[in-house]
Scaffold this active site. Structure first.
Site, PDB file in Angstrom:
ATOM      1  N   GLY A   1     -23.968  15.094 -10.135  1.00  7.44           N
ATOM      2  CA  GLY A   1     -22.649  16.357 -10.545  1.00  7.44           C
ATOM      3  C   GLY A   1     -22.114  16.030 -11.823  1.00  7.44           C
TER       4      GLY A   1
ATOM      5  N   LYS B   1      -7.713  14.125  -6.584  1.00  6.19           N
ATOM      6  CA  LYS B   1      -6.891  14.378  -7.340  1.00  6.19           C
ATOM      7  C   LYS B   1      -6.126  15.791  -7.361  1.00  6.19           C
ATOM      8  CE  LYS B   1      -5.119  11.480 -10.040  1.00  6.19           C
ATOM      9  NZ  LYS B   1      -4.132  10.406  -9.492  1.00  6.19           N
TER      10      LYS B   1
ATOM     11  N   ASP C   1       0.889  -1.151  -0.021  1.00  3.53           N
ATOM     12  CA  ASP C   1      -0.059   0.053  -0.188  1.00  3.53           C
ATOM     13  C   ASP C   1       0.881   1.279   0.010  1.00  3.53           C
ATOM     14  OD1 ASP C   1      -1.902   2.083   0.707  1.00  3.53           O
ATOM     15  OD2 ASP C   1      -3.032   0.319   1.798  1.00  3.53           O
TER      16      ASP C   1
ATOM     17  N   ARG D   1     -25.366  10.509 -13.623  1.00  2.00           N
ATOM     18  CA  ARG D   1     -24.353  10.291 -12.533  1.00  2.00           C
ATOM     19  C   ARG D   1     -24.587  11.778 -11.748  1.00  2.00           C
ATOM     20  NH1 ARG D   1     -18.418  10.136 -14.720  1.00  2.00           N
ATOM     21  NH2 ARG D   1     -18.517   7.803 -14.176  1.00  2.00           N
TER      22      ARG D   1
ATOM     23  N   THR E   1      -5.303  13.949 -13.584  1.00  2.00           N
ATOM     24  CA  THR E   1      -6.408  13.855 -14.746  1.00  2.00           C
ATOM     25  C   THR E   1      -6.830  15.198 -15.053  1.00  2.00           C
ATOM     26  OG1 THR E   1      -8.699  13.242 -14.730  1.00  2.00           O
ATOM     27  CG2 THR E   1      -7.830  13.876 -12.420  1.00  2.00           C
ATOM     28  N   ASP E   2      -7.624  15.413 -16.342  1.00  2.00           N
ATOM     29  CA  ASP E   2      -8.237  16.599 -16.629  1.00  2.00           C
ATOM     30  C   ASP E   2      -9.230  17.390 -15.898  1.00  2.00           C
ATOM     31  OD1 ASP E   2      -9.944  14.747 -17.725  1.00  2.00           O
ATOM     32  OD2 ASP E   2     -10.014  15.492 -19.525  1.00  2.00           O
ATOM     33  N   GLU E   3      -9.907  15.985 -15.014  1.00  2.00           N
ATOM     34  CA  GLU E   3     -10.907  16.351 -14.127  1.00  2.00           C
ATOM     35  C   GLU E   3     -10.861  17.494 -13.133  1.00  2.00           C
ATOM     36  OE1 GLU E   3     -13.406  13.016 -13.207  1.00  2.00           O
ATOM     37  OE2 GLU E   3     -13.088  12.140 -15.130  1.00  2.00           O
TER      38      GLU E   3
ATOM     39  N   THR F   1      -6.367   7.276  -0.247  1.00  2.00           N
ATOM     40  CA  THR F   1      -5.516   6.553  -1.335  1.00  2.00           C
ATOM     41  C   THR F   1      -4.816   7.804  -1.903  1.00  2.00           C
ATOM     42  OG1 THR F   1      -6.524   4.443  -1.361  1.00  2.00           O
ATOM     43  CG2 THR F   1      -5.133   5.177  -3.245  1.00  2.00           C
TER      44      THR F   1
ATOM     45  N   TYR G   1     -13.543  12.028  -6.484  1.00  2.00           N
ATOM     46  CA  TYR G   1     -12.342  11.707  -7.227  1.00  2.00           C
ATOM     47  C   TYR G   1     -11.752  12.882  -7.635  1.00  2.00           C
ATOM     48  CZ  TYR G   1      -9.646  10.445 -11.302  1.00  2.00           C
ATOM     49  OH  TYR G   1      -8.363  10.290 -12.142  1.00  2.00           O
TER      50      TYR G   1
HETATM   51  P1  NAD Z   1      -6.827   1.915 -12.375  1.00  2.00           P
HETATM   52  O1  NAD Z   1      -7.824   2.069 -11.224  1.00  2.00           O
HETATM   53  O2  NAD Z   1      -6.890   1.110 -13.353  1.00  2.00           O
HETATM   54  O3  NAD Z   1      -5.510   1.412 -11.556  1.00  2.00           O
HETATM   55  C1  NAD Z   1      -5.023   1.962 -10.287  1.00  2.00           C
HETATM   56  C2  NAD Z   1      -3.969   1.221  -9.578  1.00  2.00           C
HETATM   57  O4  NAD Z   1      -3.645   1.444  -8.347  1.00  2.00           O
HETATM   58  C3  NAD Z   1      -4.537  -0.551  -9.160  1.00  2.00           C
HETATM   59  O5  NAD Z   1      -3.616  -1.176  -9.925  1.00  2.00           O
HETATM   60  C4  NAD Z   1      -4.512  -0.550  -7.922  1.00  2.00           C
HETATM   61  O6  NAD Z   1      -4.576  -1.738  -7.532  1.00  2.00           O
HETATM   62  C5  NAD Z   1      -3.586   0.378  -7.632  1.00  2.00           C
HETATM   63  N1  NAD Z   1      -3.939   0.928  -6.180  1.00  2.00           N
HETATM   64  C6  NAD Z   1      -4.763   1.567  -5.764  1.00  2.00           C
HETATM   65  N2  NAD Z   1      -4.994   1.658  -4.317  1.00  2.00           N
HETATM   66  C7  NAD Z   1      -3.572   1.707  -3.860  1.00  2.00           C
HETATM   67  C8  NAD Z   1      -2.856   1.820  -2.850  1.00  2.00           C
HETATM   68  N3  NAD Z   1      -3.269   2.376  -1.603  1.00  2.00           N
HETATM   69  N4  NAD Z   1      -1.677   1.329  -2.817  1.00  2.00           N
HETATM   70  C9  NAD Z   1      -0.866   0.961  -3.970  1.00  2.00           C
HETATM   71  N5  NAD Z   1      -1.744   0.567  -5.092  1.00  2.00           N
HETATM   72  C10 NAD Z   1      -2.775   1.045  -5.172  1.00  2.00           C
HETATM   73  O7  NAD Z   1      -6.394   3.275 -12.687  1.00  2.00           O
HETATM   74  P2  NAD Z   1      -5.877   3.826 -14.388  1.00  2.00           P
HETATM   75  O8  NAD Z   1      -7.188   4.278 -14.926  1.00  2.00           O
HETATM   76  O9  NAD Z   1      -4.997   3.196 -14.649  1.00  2.00           O
HETATM   77  O10 NAD Z   1      -5.447   5.217 -13.604  1.00  2.00           O
HETATM   78  C11 NAD Z   1      -3.940   5.418 -13.252  1.00  2.00           C
HETATM   79  C12 NAD Z   1      -3.674   6.845 -12.849  1.00  2.00           C
HETATM   80  O11 NAD Z   1      -4.009   7.642 -13.702  1.00  2.00           O
HETATM   81  C13 NAD Z   1      -4.849   7.266 -11.734  1.00  2.00           C
HETATM   82  O12 NAD Z   1      -3.772   8.027 -10.865  1.00  2.00           O
HETATM   83  C14 NAD Z   1      -5.708   8.141 -12.549  1.00  2.00           C
HETATM   84  O13 NAD Z   1      -6.187   9.226 -11.505  1.00  2.00           O
HETATM   85  C15 NAD Z   1      -4.684   8.716 -13.677  1.00  2.00           C
HETATM   86  N6  NAD Z   1      -5.524   9.009 -14.610  1.00  2.00           N
HETATM   87  C16 NAD Z   1      -6.457   8.100 -15.570  1.00  2.00           C
HETATM   88  C17 NAD Z   1      -7.149   8.477 -16.529  1.00  2.00           C
HETATM   89  C18 NAD Z   1      -7.959   7.175 -17.225  1.00  2.00           C
HETATM   90  O14 NAD Z   1      -8.827   7.750 -18.230  1.00  2.00           O
HETATM   91  N7  NAD Z   1      -8.207   6.185 -16.684  1.00  2.00           N
HETATM   92  C19 NAD Z   1      -7.064   9.794 -17.180  1.00  2.00           C
HETATM   93  C20 NAD Z   1      -6.077  10.606 -16.794  1.00  2.00           C
HETATM   94  C21 NAD Z   1      -5.478  10.225 -15.516  1.00  2.00           C
HETATM   95  O1  DAU Z   2     -10.919  12.465 -17.819  1.00  2.00           O
HETATM   96  C1  DAU Z   2      -9.892  11.773 -17.283  1.00  2.00           C
HETATM   97  C2  DAU Z   2     -10.727  10.460 -16.319  1.00  2.00           C
HETATM   98  O2  DAU Z   2     -11.437   9.778 -17.158  1.00  2.00           O
HETATM   99  C3  DAU Z   2      -9.924   9.815 -15.344  1.00  2.00           C
HETATM  100  O3  DAU Z   2      -9.476  10.830 -14.431  1.00  2.00           O
HETATM  101  C4  DAU Z   2     -10.876   8.874 -14.543  1.00  2.00           C
HETATM  102  O4  DAU Z   2      -9.962   7.982 -13.851  1.00  2.00           O
HETATM  103  C5  DAU Z   2     -11.544   7.914 -15.536  1.00  2.00           C
HETATM  104  O5  DAU Z   2     -12.212   6.961 -14.743  1.00  2.00           O
HETATM  105  C6  DAU Z   2     -12.191   8.846 -16.607  1.00  2.00           C
HETATM  106  O6  DAU Z   2     -13.414   9.304 -15.824  1.00  2.00           O
HETATM  107  P1  DAU Z   2     -14.946   9.365 -16.521  1.00  2.00           P
HETATM  108  O7  DAU Z   2     -15.855   9.492 -15.348  1.00  2.00           O
HETATM  109  O8  DAU Z   2     -14.808  10.400 -17.749  1.00  2.00           O
HETATM  110  O9  DAU Z   2     -14.943   7.936 -17.114  1.00  2.00           O
HETATM  111  P2  DAU Z   2     -16.193   6.556 -17.135  1.00  2.00           P
HETATM  112  O10 DAU Z   2     -15.561   5.721 -18.300  1.00  2.00           O
HETATM  113  O11 DAU Z   2     -16.656   6.284 -15.854  1.00  2.00           O
HETATM  114  O12 DAU Z   2     -17.159   7.456 -17.906  1.00  2.00           O
HETATM  115  C7  DAU Z   2     -16.960   8.056 -19.281  1.00  2.00           C
HETATM  116  C8  DAU Z   2     -18.483   8.881 -19.623  1.00  2.00           C
HETATM  117  O13 DAU Z   2     -19.373   7.855 -19.703  1.00  2.00           O
HETATM  118  C9  DAU Z   2     -18.996   9.712 -18.354  1.00  2.00           C
HETATM  119  O14 DAU Z   2     -19.500  10.974 -19.282  1.00  2.00           O
HETATM  120  C10 DAU Z   2     -19.875   9.111 -17.634  1.00  2.00           C
HETATM  121  C11 DAU Z   2     -20.571   8.069 -18.775  1.00  2.00           C
HETATM  122  N1  DAU Z   2     -20.809   6.557 -18.413  1.00  2.00           N
HETATM  123  C12 DAU Z   2     -20.208   6.061 -17.801  1.00  2.00           C
HETATM  124  C13 DAU Z   2     -20.364   4.690 -17.420  1.00  2.00           C
HETATM  125  C14 DAU Z   2     -19.606   3.854 -16.472  1.00  2.00           C
HETATM  126  C15 DAU Z   2     -21.980   6.226 -18.955  1.00  2.00           C
HETATM  127  O15 DAU Z   2     -22.964   6.977 -19.578  1.00  2.00           O
HETATM  128  N2  DAU Z   2     -22.534   4.866 -18.509  1.00  2.00           N
HETATM  129  C16 DAU Z   2     -21.710   4.198 -17.879  1.00  2.00           C
HETATM  130  O16 DAU Z   2     -22.199   3.024 -17.437  1.00  2.00           O
END
Ligand code: NAD
Ligand code: DAU
Length: 351
Positions: A291, A162, A63, A289, A133-135, A104, A158
């Site tokens: 917000g 971040k 962790d 969702r 993230t861009d969020e 976390t 979330y």
């Molecule tokens: P993910 O949820 O697929 O993976 C997260 C990983 O972190 C997992 O392997 C999990 O086991 C590990 N983890 C969680 N808590 C932990 C802890 N306490 N200690 C050690 N490991 C831990 O996430 P992802 O989509 O691969 O995103 C990775 C990073 O990129 C995140 O920081 C996320 O905010 C950022 N990010 C994601 C996206 C996206 O679209 N997925 C976009 C921009 C930024």
């Molecule tokens: O923008 C970067 C972010 O993108 C990352 O920081 C996050 O970790 C990653 O999870 C992602 O966030 P989103 O909320 O944009 O991703 P998600 O796949 O959950 O949803 C994408 C869009 O689709 C969002 O507008 C919500 C919508 N959605 C999502 C799910 C899971 C649906 O309409 N139906 C669904 O079942």
């Protein structure tokens, strides 16, 4: 040559596993990659099966909040730089359980920053790289894009977590002189993404003839980037970027959610030999969702002009590769969804 040790956190997750694979293979003589991951529901060592025996790779289950473990890793492996991805990453889960995101994403980041501050005394080229993230920038209207200078306006638990971790990274650079880098990226897609996220969830549900939940009116817009392009951007920023700077990463690839769901229905129908229109009938508009941010769009001009990065995978190619991967990875899907996820999914969609 003595390899430098890079600590990658969250390397068993979606983006982390692509990043670990890229760094382990590309930099076999240069870097020793240590992957620290807690293996939550989102982390899976199957994502890294193909590189687990490489000499320059080590996995440690643990962790990022474990102060003793993190300090031991810094000492034992003489950690040179950190690429920090470990996080709770799913917005819907953050609405259900915000505290987990605080511990976390904020406390975990603080634990790593403290270890870096403690162990990196006189070496000017250590770097703490935060993958963000861009969020953090909030939600856009119909026009405009997020710049690095856009004010933070996080609107979900979330993104608030971040944003907070980004602020702490900057604070450690300003107050303690730590070399840091932050990149804020748009929505990633590709293989190994946990099927709670829009694209893999929809593919998986189409295959299994389940309803396709679209939140609200389906007109929310995201900018999509193929995961390997994100990893290449991180690589280039780490090597060519300036310390204590932020870089936005995006795909110049905006789509409404409903457009993506349509594309996926049509692509999967064709690949599975189903008649056109079959899967579109599964689309169900569900409660929005809370917000729900309306639109994200990223301006990556700084990254393109200063570093020379460009996205390489166009959306049609990336989406087709992704669909093919999921259609051919049913064992992986069964494995990663066999545990806690099923209860979560039932609660979300099957009440
Ligand atoms: P993910 O949820 O697929 O993976 C997260 C990983 O972190 C997992 O392997 C999990 O086991 C590990 N983890 C969680 N808590 C932990 C802890 N306490 N200690 C050690 N490991 C831990 O996430 P992802 O989509 O691969 O995103 C990775 C990073 O990129 C995140 O920081 C996320 O905010 C950022 N990010 C994601 C996206 C996206 O679209 N997925 C976009 C921009 C930024
Ligand atoms: O923008 C970067 C972010 O993108 C990352 O920081 C996050 O970790 C990653 O999870 C992602 O966030 P989103 O909320 O944009 O991703 P998600 O796949 O959950 O949803 C994408 C869009 O689709 C969002 O507008 C919500 C919508 N959605 C999502 C799910 C899971 C649906 O309409 N139906 C669904 O079942």
């Amino acid at each position: 040559m003595n390899k430098k040790s890079i600590l990658v956190t969250g390397g068993a997750g979606f983006i982390g596993s692509h990043l670990v694979r890229h760094f382990v293979k590309k930099y076999q003589d240069k870097y020793y990659i240590i992957n620290l991951d807690k293996l939550t529901y989102a982390g899976n060592l199957e994502n890294l099966k193909d590189i687990e025996n490489y000499d320059n790779y080590k996995f440690i289950k643990g962790d990022i909040k474990d102060i003793e473990l993190v300090n031991t890793i810094f000492e034992k492996y003489n950690i040179h730089s950190v690429i920090h991805l470990a996080a709770e990453s799913h917005v819907d889960r953050s609405i259900e359980n915000p505290l987990e995101f605080v511990t976390t994403n904020i406390i975990g980041t603080l634990t790593l920053l403290n270890a870096a501050k403690k162990h990196w005394k006189n070496d000017d080229d250590n770097v703490f790289y935060h993958v963000s993230t861009d969020e953090v920038y909030g939600s856009l209207g119909e026009t405009g894009k997020f710049l690095e200078t856009t004010s933070y306006d996080p609107r979900s638990p979330y993104s608030a977590s971040k944003a907070s971790s980004d602020h702490f990274v900057r604070a450690y650079s300003h107050t303690f002189g730590l070399n840091t880098m932050i990149s804020n990226c748009s929505n990633n897609y590709g293989p190994y993404q946990f099927p709670e996220k829009l694209i893999p969830l929809i593919i998986n549900n189409i295959v299994n003839n389940k309803t396709l939940p679209v939140y609200g009116d389906g007109k929310n817009i995201r900018d999509w980037l193929y995961v390997e392009d994100h990893v290449k951007a991180i690589d280039q920023i780490l090597h060519k970027g300036k310390y204590n700077e932020t870089y936005n990463i995006g795909g110049d690839n905006e789509w409404m959610n409903i457009e993506i769901v349509h594309k996926l229905c049509d692509t999967v129908d064709e690949k599975l030999g189903r008649s056109p229109g079959t899967s579109r009938k599964l689309i169900t508009f569900v409660k929005d969702r809370p917000g729900h941010d309306r639109r994200y769009a990223i301006d990556s001009a700084k990254l393109k002009s200063e570093i020379g990065w460009l996205p390489e995978t166009d959306f049609a190619t990336g989406l087709e590769k992704t669909v093919d991967w999921y259609l051919n990875s049913q064992d992986w899907l069964e494995n990663v969804t066999s545990g806690e996820y099923l209860n979560y999914y039932k609660k979300q969609y099957e009440q």
